[in-house]
Design a protein around this motif. Structure first.
Motif, PDB file in Angstrom:
ATOM      1  N   MET A  99       0.817  -1.013   0.007  1.00  0.00           N
ATOM      2  CA  MET A  99       0.013   0.096  -0.036  1.00  0.00           C
ATOM      3  C   MET A  99       0.824   1.245  -0.029  1.00  0.00           C
ATOM      4  N   ALA A 100       0.559   2.206  -0.899  1.00  0.00           N
ATOM      5  CA  ALA A 100       1.235   3.435  -0.883  1.00  0.00           C
ATOM      6  C   ALA A 100       1.291   4.180   0.417  1.00  0.00           C
ATOM      7  N   THR A 101       2.189   5.027   0.920  1.00  0.00           N
ATOM      8  CA  THR A 101       2.031   5.639   2.050  1.00  0.00           C
ATOM      9  C   THR A 101       2.798   7.220   1.666  1.00  0.00           C
ATOM     10  N   THR A 102       2.181   7.629   0.488  1.00  0.00           N
ATOM     11  CA  THR A 102       2.320   8.874   0.186  1.00  0.00           C
ATOM     12  C   THR A 102       1.159   9.951   0.454  1.00  0.00           C
ATOM     13  N   TYR A 103       1.507  10.980   1.069  1.00  0.00           N
ATOM     14  CA  TYR A 103       0.277  11.911   1.782  1.00  0.00           C
ATOM     15  C   TYR A 103       0.808  13.507   1.527  1.00  0.00           C
ATOM     16  N   LEU A 104       0.004  14.297   1.411  1.00  0.00           N
ATOM     17  CA  LEU A 104       0.023  15.741   1.690  1.00  0.00           C
ATOM     18  C   LEU A 104      -0.431  16.503   2.993  1.00  0.00           C
ATOM     19  N   THR A 105       0.254  17.417   3.491  1.00  0.00           N
ATOM     20  CA  THR A 105      -0.186  17.970   4.818  1.00  0.00           C
ATOM     21  C   THR A 105      -0.157  19.542   4.481  1.00  0.00           C
ATOM     22  N   HIS A 106      -0.915  20.180   5.146  1.00  0.00           N
ATOM     23  CA  HIS A 106      -0.966  21.647   5.210  1.00  0.00           C
ATOM     24  C   HIS A 106      -1.408  22.090   6.557  1.00  0.00           C
ATOM     25  N   THR A 107      -0.682  23.243   7.143  1.00  0.00           N
ATOM     26  CA  THR A 107      -1.488  23.696   8.234  1.00  0.00           C
ATOM     27  C   THR A 107      -1.820  25.169   8.099  1.00  0.00           C
ATOM     28  N   PHE A 108      -2.992  25.467   8.027  1.00  0.00           N
ATOM     29  CA  PHE A 108      -3.160  26.895   7.884  1.00  0.00           C
ATOM     30  C   PHE A 108      -2.804  27.781   8.806  1.00  0.00           C
ATOM     31  N   GLY A 109      -2.362  29.168   8.556  1.00  0.00           N
ATOM     32  CA  GLY A 109      -1.693  29.972   9.349  1.00  0.00           C
ATOM     33  C   GLY A 109      -2.952  30.456  10.350  1.00  0.00           C
ATOM     34  N   SER A 110      -3.929  30.639   9.985  1.00  0.00           N
ATOM     35  CA  SER A 110      -5.173  30.981  10.824  1.00  0.00           C
ATOM     36  C   SER A 110      -6.508  30.413  10.506  1.00  0.00           C
ATOM     37  N   ALA A 111      -7.442  30.333  11.200  1.00  0.00           N
ATOM     38  CA  ALA A 111      -8.497  29.772  10.980  1.00  0.00           C
ATOM     39  C   ALA A 111      -9.328  30.406   9.779  1.00  0.00           C
ATOM     40  N   GLY A 112      -9.871  29.848   8.684  1.00  0.00           N
ATOM     41  CA  GLY A 112     -11.040  30.355   7.872  1.00  0.00           C
ATOM     42  C   GLY A 112     -12.449  30.159   8.366  1.00  0.00           C
ATOM     43  N   ASN A 113     -13.163  30.038   7.314  1.00  0.00           N
ATOM     44  CA  ASN A 113     -14.652  29.719   7.586  1.00  0.00           C
ATOM     45  C   ASN A 113     -14.849  28.452   7.811  1.00  0.00           C
ATOM     46  N   GLN A 114     -15.186  28.102   9.230  1.00  0.00           N
ATOM     47  CA  GLN A 114     -15.491  26.859   9.512  1.00  0.00           C
ATOM     48  C   GLN A 114     -16.973  26.270   9.477  1.00  0.00           C
ATOM     49  N   LYS A 115     -17.658  27.273   9.151  1.00  0.00           N
ATOM     50  CA  LYS A 115     -19.090  26.827   8.834  1.00  0.00           C
ATOM     51  C   LYS A 115     -19.500  26.680   7.436  1.00  0.00           C
ATOM     52  N   THR A 116     -18.747  27.129   6.501  1.00  0.00           N
ATOM     53  CA  THR A 116     -18.955  27.086   4.966  1.00  0.00           C
ATOM     54  C   THR A 116     -17.838  27.041   4.174  1.00  0.00           C
ATOM     55  N   PHE A 117     -18.020  26.045   3.478  1.00  0.00           N
ATOM     56  CA  PHE A 117     -16.671  25.483   2.612  1.00  0.00           C
ATOM     57  C   PHE A 117     -17.066  24.239   1.719  1.00  0.00           C
ATOM     58  N   THR A 118     -16.141  24.106   0.737  1.00  0.00           N
ATOM     59  CA  THR A 118     -16.606  23.058  -0.211  1.00  0.00           C
ATOM     60  C   THR A 118     -15.068  22.286  -0.398  1.00  0.00           C
ATOM     61  N   VAL A 119     -15.395  20.851  -0.354  1.00  0.00           N
ATOM     62  CA  VAL A 119     -14.164  19.963  -0.739  1.00  0.00           C
ATOM     63  C   VAL A 119     -14.616  19.119  -2.014  1.00  0.00           C
TER      64      VAL A 119
END
Length: 200
Positions: A1-21
């Motif tokens: 199984m592959a063990t490749t992944y990506l990470t990112h830490t936002f510098g500050s919080a954005g909109n935690q009520k409204t978003f799209t993935v």
């Protein structure tokens, strides 16, 4: 199984009520728990393929959408789009999951977040694509991965039905507002940096 992944830490919080993935996904493994996207450093928000029945589950402490549909095709691509807006007055409008352009309406588990809930995503914590907290690696392929901060877009923003074949096809240049923490990665075979104007 592959063990490749990506990470990112936002510098500050954005909109935690409204978003799209939104993402295009090709499975190569069956009967395994594989995380597509999530944040588990502070509480949890997860989008996964389940091992139990090769289903999809999107969940946090306050919501859980687990479709009855199974996903066993390892030859084609799926478009997965999660549209979140906890400011909606009707509970069922606060979370919409689309697979290949079709809104999912049949669930094994169907729990919606509360009105104006801040979800544990888009905060100043580490977010991971292709892995859980430290396991649950995704072994397949991902393409055109959008995280959009502050706007809830339906799947029709990112794709359309081909009039000749009837198949759901990608829109490679949708008109979207990314928001402060929004990003687009994996736009082609080489890019793992943000391809939006944000340069996140």
């Amino acid at each position: 199984m592959a063990t490749t992944y990506l990470t990112h830490t936002f510098g500050s919080a954005g909109n935690q009520k409204t978003f799209t993935v939104s993402m295009w996904v090709k499975k190569t493994t069956l009967d395994a728990t594989e995380q597509l996207f999530g944040q588990q450093a502070s509480s949890y928000f997860r989008m996964i393929f389940k091992a139990a029945n090769n289903g999809i589950r999107c969940y946090s402490p306050t919501f859980d959408l687990t479709p009855s549909q199974v996903f066993r095709d390892v030859s084609g691509w799926y478009h997965v789009c999660l549209q979140m807006d906890t400011t909606e007055s009707v509970a069922a409008d606060r979370a919409n999951l689309y697979i290949n352009g079709v809104k999912v309406t049949v669930f094994d588990t169907e729990t919606y977040p509360g009105l104006n809930d801040d979800l544990p995503v888009n905060n100043a914590q580490i977010h991971q694509i292709g892995r859980g907290a430290s396991t649950d690696y995704f072994g397949g392929l991902l393409s055109y991965f959008y995280f959009i901060d502050g706007t809830a877009y339906p799947a029709s923003t990112f794709g359309e039905v081909d009039s000749d074949t009837g198949e759901w096809t990608i829109n490679t240049n949708p008109t979207v507002t990314m928001g402060t923490n929004g990003f687009l990665i994996l736009k082609n075979g080489n890019t793992i940096t943000d391809q939006s104007s944000n340069s996140n």
